[in-house]
Design a protein around this motif. Structure first.
Motif, short mmCIF file in Angstrom:
data_model
loop_
_atom_site.label_atom_id
_atom_site.label_comp_id
_atom_site.label_asym_id
_atom_site.label_seq_id
_atom_site.Cartn_x
_atom_site.Cartn_y
_atom_site.Cartn_z
N SER A 100 0.81 -1.22 0.00
CA SER A 100 0.00 0.00 0.00
C SER A 100 0.84 1.27 0.00
O SER A 100 0.31 2.36 -0.11
CB SER A 100 -0.93 0.01 1.21
OG SER A 100 -0.18 -0.11 2.40
N ASP A 101 2.17 1.12 0.14
CA ASP A 101 3.04 2.30 0.09
C ASP A 101 4.42 1.90 -0.44
O ASP A 101 4.73 0.72 -0.59
CB ASP A 101 3.14 2.97 1.47
CG ASP A 101 3.73 2.07 2.53
OD1 ASP A 101 4.79 1.47 2.31
OD2 ASP A 101 3.11 1.97 3.61
N GLY A 102 5.24 2.91 -0.69
CA GLY A 102 6.57 2.68 -1.26
C GLY A 102 7.51 1.92 -0.35
O GLY A 102 8.35 1.14 -0.81
N PHE A 103 7.41 2.12 0.96
CA PHE A 103 8.30 1.43 1.89
C PHE A 103 8.02 -0.07 1.91
O PHE A 103 8.94 -0.88 1.86
CB PHE A 103 8.17 2.02 3.30
CG PHE A 103 8.69 3.42 3.40
CD1 PHE A 103 10.05 3.68 3.33
CD2 PHE A 103 7.83 4.48 3.55
CE1 PHE A 103 10.55 4.97 3.40
CE2 PHE A 103 8.31 5.78 3.64
CZ PHE A 103 9.67 6.02 3.56
N LEU A 104 6.74 -0.43 1.98
CA LEU A 104 6.37 -1.85 1.95
C LEU A 104 6.76 -2.47 0.60
O LEU A 104 7.23 -3.61 0.54
CB LEU A 104 4.88 -2.03 2.21
CG LEU A 104 4.35 -3.46 2.24
CD1 LEU A 104 5.10 -4.31 3.26
CD2 LEU A 104 2.86 -3.46 2.54
N ALA A 105 6.59 -1.72 -0.47
CA ALA A 105 6.98 -2.21 -1.80
C ALA A 105 8.47 -2.54 -1.83
O ALA A 105 8.87 -3.58 -2.36
CB ALA A 105 6.66 -1.17 -2.86
N GLY A 106 9.28 -1.68 -1.23
CA GLY A 106 10.72 -1.93 -1.19
C GLY A 106 11.07 -3.20 -0.46
O GLY A 106 11.93 -3.97 -0.89
N SER A 107 10.40 -3.46 0.65
CA SER A 107 10.71 -4.68 1.40
C SER A 107 10.21 -5.93 0.67
O SER A 107 10.85 -6.97 0.70
CB SER A 107 10.13 -4.61 2.81
OG SER A 107 8.73 -4.63 2.78
N LEU A 108 9.07 -5.82 -0.02
CA LEU A 108 8.54 -6.97 -0.75
C LEU A 108 9.37 -7.31 -2.00
O LEU A 108 9.36 -8.45 -2.46
CB LEU A 108 7.09 -6.74 -1.15
CG LEU A 108 6.07 -6.87 -0.02
CD1 LEU A 108 4.68 -6.43 -0.49
CD2 LEU A 108 6.02 -8.29 0.50
N LEU A 109 10.09 -6.33 -2.52
CA LEU A 109 10.94 -6.61 -3.68
C LEU A 109 11.95 -7.71 -3.38
O LEU A 109 12.21 -8.58 -4.20
CB LEU A 109 11.68 -5.35 -4.13
CG LEU A 109 10.89 -4.37 -4.97
CD1 LEU A 109 11.64 -3.07 -5.12
CD2 LEU A 109 10.57 -4.98 -6.31
N GLY A 110 12.51 -7.67 -2.17
CA GLY A 110 13.53 -8.65 -1.81
C GLY A 110 12.96 -10.00 -1.41
O GLY A 110 13.59 -11.03 -1.63
N THR A 111 11.76 -10.02 -0.84
CA THR A 111 11.21 -11.29 -0.36
C THR A 111 10.29 -11.95 -1.39
O THR A 111 10.34 -13.16 -1.57
CB THR A 111 10.42 -11.08 0.95
OG1 THR A 111 9.41 -10.10 0.76
CG2 THR A 111 11.35 -10.64 2.06
N PHE A 112 9.46 -11.19 -2.06
CA PHE A 112 8.51 -11.73 -3.03
C PHE A 112 9.17 -11.98 -4.39
O PHE A 112 8.77 -12.87 -5.12
CB PHE A 112 7.32 -10.79 -3.16
CG PHE A 112 6.24 -11.27 -4.09
CD1 PHE A 112 5.53 -12.43 -3.82
CD2 PHE A 112 5.92 -10.55 -5.23
CE1 PHE A 112 4.53 -12.87 -4.68
CE2 PHE A 112 4.91 -10.98 -6.08
CZ PHE A 112 4.22 -12.15 -5.81
#
Length: 173
Positions: A100-112
């Protein structure tokens, strides 16, 4: 079960139907990216590098790795829109995750580890330009294709390096 991330030369040889010495020659000639383990010097290859090698050489991607190519990260601040996009993609066989935001997107890039990111132009936390710039500069993220989603109100996306643009409203297709 965690998906396999690293492959040996023997595993790559079995997937490609060649002798493991052929795989070592590909590595030595710089055609297949690999790293060596300390000590014996055995080669290891990331799954992402292996898939890139297969694509460059027009070789088939084994079924167990083809799902990695069908991961979409949806970065959308409106939960209703995110849910609709997610359901549409999942019904077409894509694996999805929503931020829902850029910070969460950044963390999901590495895990997802998505292959595509649908990025709302007006996400909270960071600008879409910041997210695109981060992806283009981050190690190992150059495989992620970024599609910026702009509103129907005439918003014009900046030329931040995104791989493409979608304008709302867009159809299910």
């Amino acid at each position: 079960m965690q998906a396999k991330q690293i492959l040996t030369t023997g595993e790559i040889a079995r997937y490609c139907g060649v002798n493991f010495r052929t795989v070592i020659r590909w590595i030595e000639r710089g055609r297949l990216n690999a790293y060596q383990l300390p000590g014996r010097g055995d080669n290891r290859v990331t799954v992402e590098d292996f898939i890139d090698f297969l694509k460059v050489n027009s070789m088939p991607i084994p079924e167990e790795f083809s799902q990695r190519e069908r991961r979409v990260l949806i970065v959308e601040s409106d939960p209703a829109v995110a849910k609709q996009v997610q359901e549409t993609l999942q019904s077409s066989g894509y694996m999805t995750s929503v931020a829902s935001d850029g910070f969460l997107a950044g963390s999901l890039l590495g895990t997802f580890k998505p292959s595509v990111m649908l990025l709302d132009l007006r996400i909270p936390g960071l600008s879409s330009d910041d997210v695109v710039n981060f992806i283009k500069k981050a190690t190992g993220m150059d495989r992620v294709k970024v599609m910026v989603v702009a509103g129907a109100s005439g918003e014009i996306p900046s030329q931040s390096g995104a791989d493409g643009f979608l304008h709302r409203p867009f159809s299910r297709e």
